[in-house]
Design a protein around this motif. Structure first.
Motif, PDB file in Angstrom:
ATOM      1  N   SER A 178       0.852  -1.187   0.000  1.00 14.04           N
ATOM      2  CA  SER A 178       0.000   0.000   0.000  1.00 14.04           C
ATOM      3  C   SER A 178       0.882   1.228   0.000  1.00 14.04           C
ATOM      4  O   SER A 178       2.098   1.145   0.264  1.00 14.04           O
ATOM      5  CB  SER A 178      -0.924   0.011   1.221  1.00 14.04           C
ATOM      6  N   ALA A 179       0.294   2.367  -0.291  1.00 17.48           N
ATOM      7  CA  ALA A 179       1.069   3.608  -0.321  1.00 17.48           C
ATOM      8  C   ALA A 179       1.708   3.897   1.028  1.00 17.48           C
ATOM      9  O   ALA A 179       2.811   4.456   1.100  1.00 17.48           O
ATOM     10  CB  ALA A 179       0.159   4.764  -0.740  1.00 17.48           C
ATOM     11  N   SER A 180       1.012   3.531   2.110  1.00 17.53           N
ATOM     12  CA  SER A 180       1.540   3.798   3.451  1.00 17.53           C
ATOM     13  C   SER A 180       2.680   2.859   3.836  1.00 17.53           C
ATOM     14  O   SER A 180       3.327   3.058   4.866  1.00 17.53           O
ATOM     15  CB  SER A 180       0.420   3.694   4.486  1.00 17.53           C
ATOM     16  N   GLN A 181       2.931   1.841   3.002  1.00 16.13           N
ATOM     17  CA  GLN A 181       3.991   0.881   3.307  1.00 16.13           C
ATOM     18  C   GLN A 181       5.252   1.124   2.478  1.00 16.13           C
ATOM     19  O   GLN A 181       6.150   0.283   2.445  1.00 16.13           O
ATOM     20  CB  GLN A 181       3.465  -0.546   3.137  1.00 16.13           C
ATOM     21  N   TYR A 182       5.294   2.269   1.826  1.00 16.28           N
ATOM     22  CA  TYR A 182       6.503   2.700   1.102  1.00 16.28           C
ATOM     23  C   TYR A 182       7.099   3.896   1.824  1.00 16.28           C
ATOM     24  O   TYR A 182       6.384   4.820   2.228  1.00 16.28           O
ATOM     25  CB  TYR A 182       6.166   3.084  -0.340  1.00 16.28           C
ATOM     26  N   PHE A 183       8.431   3.879   1.967  1.00 19.01           N
ATOM     27  CA  PHE A 183       9.113   4.956   2.667  1.00 19.01           C
ATOM     28  C   PHE A 183      10.305   5.431   1.840  1.00 19.01           C
ATOM     29  O   PHE A 183      11.084   4.621   1.328  1.00 19.01           O
ATOM     30  CB  PHE A 183       9.618   4.484   4.038  1.00 19.01           C
ATOM     31  N   LEU A 184      10.442   6.735   1.735  1.00 20.34           N
ATOM     32  CA  LEU A 184      11.610   7.347   1.116  1.00 20.34           C
ATOM     33  C   LEU A 184      12.429   7.982   2.227  1.00 20.34           C
ATOM     34  O   LEU A 184      11.959   8.897   2.913  1.00 20.34           O
ATOM     35  CB  LEU A 184      11.191   8.403   0.089  1.00 20.34           C
ATOM     36  N   ALA A 185      13.632   7.479   2.427  1.00 19.89           N
ATOM     37  CA  ALA A 185      14.505   7.984   3.492  1.00 19.89           C
ATOM     38  C   ALA A 185      15.685   8.713   2.855  1.00 19.89           C
ATOM     39  O   ALA A 185      16.465   8.116   2.116  1.00 19.89           O
ATOM     40  CB  ALA A 185      15.001   6.821   4.349  1.00 19.89           C
ATOM     41  N   ASN A 186      15.793   9.995   3.144  1.00 20.28           N
ATOM     42  CA  ASN A 186      16.857  10.809   2.563  1.00 20.28           C
ATOM     43  C   ASN A 186      18.048  10.997   3.500  1.00 20.28           C
ATOM     44  O   ASN A 186      19.094  11.483   3.077  1.00 20.28           O
ATOM     45  CB  ASN A 186      16.311  12.181   2.168  1.00 20.28           C
ATOM     46  N   THR A 187      17.870  10.617   4.761  1.00 19.79           N
ATOM     47  CA  THR A 187      18.947  10.752   5.737  1.00 19.79           C
ATOM     48  C   THR A 187      18.973   9.516   6.620  1.00 19.79           C
ATOM     49  O   THR A 187      18.034   8.709   6.628  1.00 19.79           O
ATOM     50  CB  THR A 187      18.746  11.988   6.636  1.00 19.79           C
ATOM     51  N   SER A 188      20.022   9.398   7.399  1.00 18.93           N
ATOM     52  CA  SER A 188      20.109   8.282   8.348  1.00 18.93           C
ATOM     53  C   SER A 188      18.964   8.325   9.346  1.00 18.93           C
ATOM     54  O   SER A 188      18.394   7.292   9.715  1.00 18.93           O
ATOM     55  CB  SER A 188      21.459   8.320   9.071  1.00 18.93           C
ATOM     56  N   ASP A 189      18.610   9.520   9.801  1.00 17.92           N
ATOM     57  CA  ASP A 189      17.496   9.653  10.746  1.00 17.92           C
ATOM     58  C   ASP A 189      16.186   9.216  10.097  1.00 17.92           C
ATOM     59  O   ASP A 189      15.343   8.579  10.745  1.00 17.92           O
ATOM     60  CB  ASP A 189      17.381  11.099  11.229  1.00 17.92           C
ATOM     61  N   ASP A 190      16.018   9.552   8.803  1.00 16.97           N
ATOM     62  CA  ASP A 190      14.807   9.130   8.087  1.00 16.97           C
ATOM     63  C   ASP A 190      14.731   7.607   8.020  1.00 16.97           C
ATOM     64  O   ASP A 190      13.651   7.015   8.141  1.00 16.97           O
ATOM     65  CB  ASP A 190      14.808   9.685   6.662  1.00 16.97           C
ATOM     66  N   LEU A 191      15.863   6.986   7.796  1.00 16.40           N
ATOM     67  CA  LEU A 191      15.896   5.522   7.684  1.00 16.40           C
ATOM     68  C   LEU A 191      15.500   4.879   9.007  1.00 16.40           C
ATOM     69  O   LEU A 191      14.679   3.942   9.034  1.00 16.40           O
ATOM     70  CB  LEU A 191      17.290   5.067   7.269  1.00 16.40           C
ATOM     71  N   ILE A 192      16.065   5.357  10.080  1.00 13.60           N
ATOM     72  CA  ILE A 192      15.733   4.808  11.401  1.00 13.60           C
ATOM     73  C   ILE A 192      14.261   5.045  11.713  1.00 13.60           C
ATOM     74  O   ILE A 192      13.562   4.167  12.233  1.00 13.60           O
ATOM     75  CB  ILE A 192      16.651   5.433  12.467  1.00 13.60           C
ATOM     76  N   ALA A 193      13.758   6.222  11.347  1.00 16.32           N
ATOM     77  CA  ALA A 193      12.342   6.530  11.581  1.00 16.32           C
ATOM     78  C   ALA A 193      11.435   5.618  10.762  1.00 16.32           C
ATOM     79  O   ALA A 193      10.356   5.210  11.230  1.00 16.32           O
ATOM     80  CB  ALA A 193      12.064   7.993  11.245  1.00 16.32           C
ATOM     81  N   ALA A 194      11.855   5.278   9.533  1.00 17.08           N
ATOM     82  CA  ALA A 194      11.050   4.389   8.685  1.00 17.08           C
ATOM     83  C   ALA A 194      10.903   3.022   9.335  1.00 17.08           C
ATOM     84  O   ALA A 194       9.805   2.452   9.389  1.00 17.08           O
ATOM     85  CB  ALA A 194      11.696   4.271   7.310  1.00 17.08           C
ATOM     86  N   PHE A 195      11.991   2.480   9.854  1.00 13.13           N
ATOM     87  CA  PHE A 195      11.919   1.188  10.530  1.00 13.13           C
ATOM     88  C   PHE A 195      11.035   1.286  11.771  1.00 13.13           C
ATOM     89  O   PHE A 195      10.293   0.344  12.094  1.00 13.13           O
ATOM     90  CB  PHE A 195      13.321   0.705  10.906  1.00 13.13           C
ATOM     91  N   GLN A 196      11.094   2.396  12.477  1.00 17.07           N
ATOM     92  CA  GLN A 196      10.247   2.560  13.656  1.00 17.07           C
ATOM     93  C   GLN A 196       8.773   2.562  13.287  1.00 17.07           C
ATOM     94  O   GLN A 196       7.939   1.955  13.972  1.00 17.07           O
ATOM     95  CB  GLN A 196      10.624   3.859  14.378  1.00 17.07           C
TER      96      GLN A 196
END
Length: 415
Positions: A384-402
């Motif tokens: 679903s659209a809510s299950q895709y994440f674009l992470a532009n920084t390390s903090d974004d990546l960690i937040a995506a996993f959270q």
């Protein structure tokens, strides 16, 4: 890479410390670059690997001429390991033919091409002494080899290959198996940041099948290192296979109990149903490196070369039947990427059809961004659209996993 490791480790800790998750939850980890590796000791004799060279792909790019007496690629690895201890089989496997490579079924003796062929990168022409070799072919063209790791000779096997002469062209030198009987001038070099040898492009740690052993999971995460090209299709497929009750990890040798059955439409809302979730994270887009200065057209990959050699006559073919029919004649990096994208899209669609919930993360940093086509591939792969994440920084990546771990926990509590 540090952000990836931190995010994945945090995820493992969360799953096994949070009451939102069942104590029976198991996790698998599949590192991928150009290929995916299984543990080479555990799976050396696995029944689903083409142990007897019965797949029609087994001798592609390697002419096992009469007299060499190799029964399979493992025999060649054994000879090479005696010349260099790092040249034993590293556990990587080549891509199955299409459409088996976008499905999760197990190999079947009614189709020997359904068995997995161990990845073996052939020695390309050269004397093995440099990171790359320019080979003047008798046709007047100078070709470049990026994976010359022993000295080439030609002729029939009579205790050793004969003496190289200037009349021997590139492909027969590349394809002859007799040179592996007594490997000459075995040399470890690095081309394009990748170690030369029969495991060229096999650069990842072995995958970990479903387990609740947090020590093993965290060790796999901490041992990951960036190297090689990006093959999202193979990473996705091996991730799916670790979750599949139909594929290769359903019986010994494997770790722990086999994957549970797929949830059906009627059982998916049952509190006892098993949720199967696949998180696909990549910092790149599908890439298969071209080598226009070679008759092969590319570097070796889990799908072979752009132009693979016919083992009977050492002639190349542009039709690669590991790729979808509309994408079989790859000729450059763009057409190769399109082929891998097509495989990835079909694999994602097929996995969603059996109720696997897919989350995708595009880790796109400014110094090495994922382009819009790569982002669209991952966005469409997600359930679903809510299950895709674009992470532009390390903090974004960690937040995506959270966000993903919270979403999975909420899914269980609402059932």
């Amino acid at each position: 890479m540090q952000a990836v490791q931190q995010a994945a480790t945090n995820f493992v800790n969360y799953v096994y410390a949070n009451s939102s998750f069942s104590s029976a939850t198991r996790i698998s980890i599949v590192p991928f670059a150009a290929a995916v590796a299984v543990d080479p000791t555990t799976y050396r004799n696995a029944s689903w690997i083409d142990q007897n060279a019965q797949s029609s792909y087994h001798w592609t790019n390697v002419l096992n001429a009469s007299g060499s007496n190799f029964s399979n690629r493992f025999d060649i690895f054994s000879k090479l390991k005696s010349a260099n201890p790092n040249w034993g089989w590293a556990g990587c496997l080549e891509t199955l033919p299409y459409p088996l490579n976008v499905q999760d079924g197990a190999p079947n003796s009614s189709n020997m091409d359904s068995y997995f062929v161990p990845l073996f990168a052939p020695d390309e022409p050269g004397d093995g002494s440099t990171s790359y070799a320019d080979y003047p072919d008798p046709n007047g063209t100078t070709y470049r080899s990026y994976n010359s790791y022993i000295a080439d000779t030609d002729g029939s096997y009579n205790g050793k290959c004969g003496t190289k002469n200037s009349a021997t062209s590139y492909l027969p030198l590349e394809g002859q198996a007799c040179k592996y009987v007594n490997p000459r001038n075995a040399t470890s070099n690095t081309a394009l940041g990748i170690p030369n040898g029969p495991n060229f492009m096999c650069s990842t740690q072995p995958l970990v099948t479903l387990t609740n052993n947090t020590t093993a999971l965290k060790a796999a995460i901490s041992n990951m290192a960036p190297s090689g090209s990006t093959n999202i299709h193979e990473g996705f497929m091996w991730g799916w296979r670790t979750l599949s009750p139909l594929s290769v990890f359903t019986s010994s040798p494997t770790i722990g109990s086999p994957p549970a059955a797929y949830a059906t439409a009627s059982s998916s809302s049952n509190a006892t149903a098993i949720n199967k979730i696949l998180i696909l994270m990549t910092d790149g887009y599908n890439s298969w490196t071209s080598n226009p200065n070679s008759p092969n057209g590319s570097l070796y990959f889990s799908t072979g070369y752009f132009r693979n050699s016919n083992p009977l006559n050492a002639k190349t073919s542009t039709a690669n039947t590991r790729l979808p029919p509309a994408n079989q004649n790859v000729s450059d990096g763009t057409s190769a990427r399109n082929a891998l994208d097509a495989l990835t899209a079909q694999a994602c669609s097929n996995a969603k059809a059996v109720n696997i919930s897919i989350y995708t993360i595009a880790f796109s940093v400014s110094s090495d961004p994922i382009d819009s086509a790569g982002q669209a591939l991952l966005q469409n792969c997600a359930s679903s659209a809510s299950q895709y994440f674009l992470a532009n920084t390390s903090d974004d990546l960690i937040a995506a996993f959270q966000k993903i771990q919270s979403s999975i926990g909420a899914l269980r509590l609402t059932q």
